[in-house]
Enzyme design. Structure first.
Site, mmCIF file in Angstrom:
data_model
loop_
_atom_site.group_PDB
_atom_site.id
_atom_site.type_symbol
_atom_site.label_atom_id
_atom_site.label_comp_id
_atom_site.label_asym_id
_atom_site.label_seq_id
_atom_site.Cartn_x
_atom_site.Cartn_y
_atom_site.Cartn_z
ATOM 1 N N ASP A 1 -3.211 2.412 -5.774
ATOM 2 C CA ASP A 1 -2.221 2.467 -4.673
ATOM 3 C C ASP A 1 -1.833 1.056 -3.829
ATOM 4 O O ASP A 1 -1.191 1.151 -3.173
ATOM 5 C CB ASP A 1 -1.988 3.757 -4.327
ATOM 6 C CG ASP A 1 -3.047 3.752 -3.124
ATOM 7 O OD1 ASP A 1 -4.074 3.280 -3.098
ATOM 8 O OD2 ASP A 1 -2.681 4.319 -2.016
ATOM 9 N N GLU A 2 -2.549 0.189 -4.215
ATOM 10 C CA GLU A 2 -2.457 -1.046 -3.431
ATOM 11 C C GLU A 2 -3.013 -2.315 -4.161
ATOM 12 O O GLU A 2 -3.776 -2.178 -5.068
ATOM 13 C CB GLU A 2 -3.431 -1.092 -2.146
ATOM 14 C CG GLU A 2 -4.695 -0.787 -2.360
ATOM 15 C CD GLU A 2 -5.616 -0.762 -0.986
ATOM 16 O OE1 GLU A 2 -5.309 -1.567 -0.137
ATOM 17 O OE2 GLU A 2 -6.340 0.181 -0.688
ATOM 18 N N ASP B 1 0.952 -1.150 0.003
ATOM 19 C CA ASP B 1 0.030 -0.053 0.058
ATOM 20 C C ASP B 1 0.891 1.310 0.115
ATOM 21 O O ASP B 1 1.720 1.365 0.998
ATOM 22 C CB ASP B 1 -0.790 -0.118 1.296
ATOM 23 C CG ASP B 1 -2.025 0.894 1.192
ATOM 24 O OD1 ASP B 1 -2.004 1.766 0.077
ATOM 25 O OD2 ASP B 1 -2.629 1.370 2.363
HETATM 26 MG MG LIG Z 1 -2.444 4.028 0.196
#
Ligand SMILES: [Mg+2]
Length: 370
Positions: free
Chosen positions: A117-118, A23
């Site tokens: 983003d993960e 993350d």
């Molecule tokens: Mg994040």
């Protein structure tokens, strides 16, 4: 499905998987600070400062003032008068997202992105023949930093539920492992808000039933949890025991191309949702090009916190073949989604309507045009 899978052998197998959750830290804000020296070390918020604006991501400097994602911009300004608002740059976030995905794919094909983003990675078997998921996770963090100049947090465990909690445990630039043998004890002490699929609304309901921790959750029968929380009751029952049978699922090729994402926490922030939509739309576009599959109908799917689901579709006169045709329409469709009543727990985007019939019509049209 839930009962027949729980043989001891199957549980043993499940506890031997090696799952990593990566993350990025304060993703959009970190990208803006990376690209603009003047913003470094300053409290910034990605989003618009206008009256109805909402913070999409706050930098860690801004978080010290109590500014956080999904906070109305006016509230954020009151909390942090020096707060600098930076408009979102969808293109750049998407590019970085693709860079980190390339790094993941060096290790395994079993990569399941959750949002920009993960992502989850199953590295039980991996391209590097590295038996240590911890070492892989650290290597990935290092490579992300070298390639993008940004930091990510990593969580390692034997399933998705635990790996995701682990990545959040030591943020930012964090690294945390939950070994399988410690999972059950770890989960007992976990606040209910940390559980998969438990947003504000569900948490409130849990509290009303005096469920505050994993331990409290574990005292309830599966039947009771299903009665209270519907289908989610099954996974809550398993998760309370440190068990999560879900597999890491890389995107599969389907006939009508669509993708969706379920948020860990419900979102009612239109910018944040639009950024997510942008990413989903990009992903759909890329898969359309890979598959040589082009449709005319775009659909946005929204599932609200109370699981009520709506879809909004728009059919264009021509097949969508380029992102610049798709995005303005998708973005305008997003504006029509009502966010005033309830937050959103799931967002989906898809393209359909590329059947033979339409194919022929288009060909005819082209013939006629030429
Ligand atoms: Mg994040």
């Amino acid at each position: 499905m839930h009962n027949c899978n729980k043989s001891w052998l199957n549980l043993l197998f499940l506890s031997m998987r090696k799952i990593i959750h990566i993350d990025m830290d304060a993703f959009y804000a970190s990208v803006e600070q990376r690209d603009n020296e003047a913003l470094r070390g300053k409290p910034i918020a990605v989003g618009y400062s206008e009256a109805r604006g909402v913070v999409a991501t706050a930098s860690y400097e801004a978080r010290k003032f109590g500014v956080h994602s999904a906070m109305p911009s006016l509230t954020a300004k009151n909390k942090c008068p020096g707060l600098i608002f930076v408009p979102p740059r969808f293109e750049v976030y998407h590019e970085v997202s693709m860079q980190i995905r390339e790094i993941f794919l060096e290790y395994t094909d079993l990569v399941e992105p959750l949002s920009l983003d993960e992502a989850f990675l199953d590295v039980t078997v991996n391209h590097k023949n590295n038996p240590s998921a911890s070492l892989i996770a650290k290597e990935i963090q290092q490579k992300i930093f070298e390639k993008t100049g940004l930091t990510a947090s990593a969580g390692v465990s034997c399933n998705k539920f635990l790996a995701k909690i682990a990545s959040d445990w030591k943020k930012p630039n964090g690294f945390f492992v939950i070994p399988p043998e410690e999972a059950e004890k770890f989960v007992e002490n976990l606040k209910i808000e940390k559980f998969y699929g438990v947003g504000k609304v569900t948490a409130q309901k849990m509290h009303e039933h005096r469920i505050f921790t994993g331990y409290d959750l574990k005292q309830r029968s599966e039947t009771e949890l299903v009665k209270l929380f519907g289908k989610a009751g099954h996974s809550l029952y398993s998760n309370a025991r440190g068990i999560d049978e879900r597999e890491v699922e890389p995107n599969r090729i389907t006939k009508s191309i669509s993708t969706e994402t379920t948020f860990l926490q419900d979102k009612n922030d239109r910018i944040l949702l639009t950024v997510e939509l942008y990413h989903l739309a990009k992903e759909v576009m890329e898969r359309m090009q890979e598959e040589n599959f082009y449709g005319k109908t775009m659909t946005i799917k929204v599932k609200y916190a109370d699981f009520k689901q709506i879809t909004r579709s728009k059919t264009l006169t021509q097949k969508v073949t380029e992102f610049r045709q798709l995005w303005p329409v998708a973005r305008d469709m997003m504006k029509l989604i009502d966010l005033s009543e309830q937050p959103v727990r799931l967002l989906g985007f898809g393209i359909s309507n590329a059947g033979e019939e339409i194919e022929k019509k288009d060909t005819q049209l082209e013939l006629w045009l030429f």
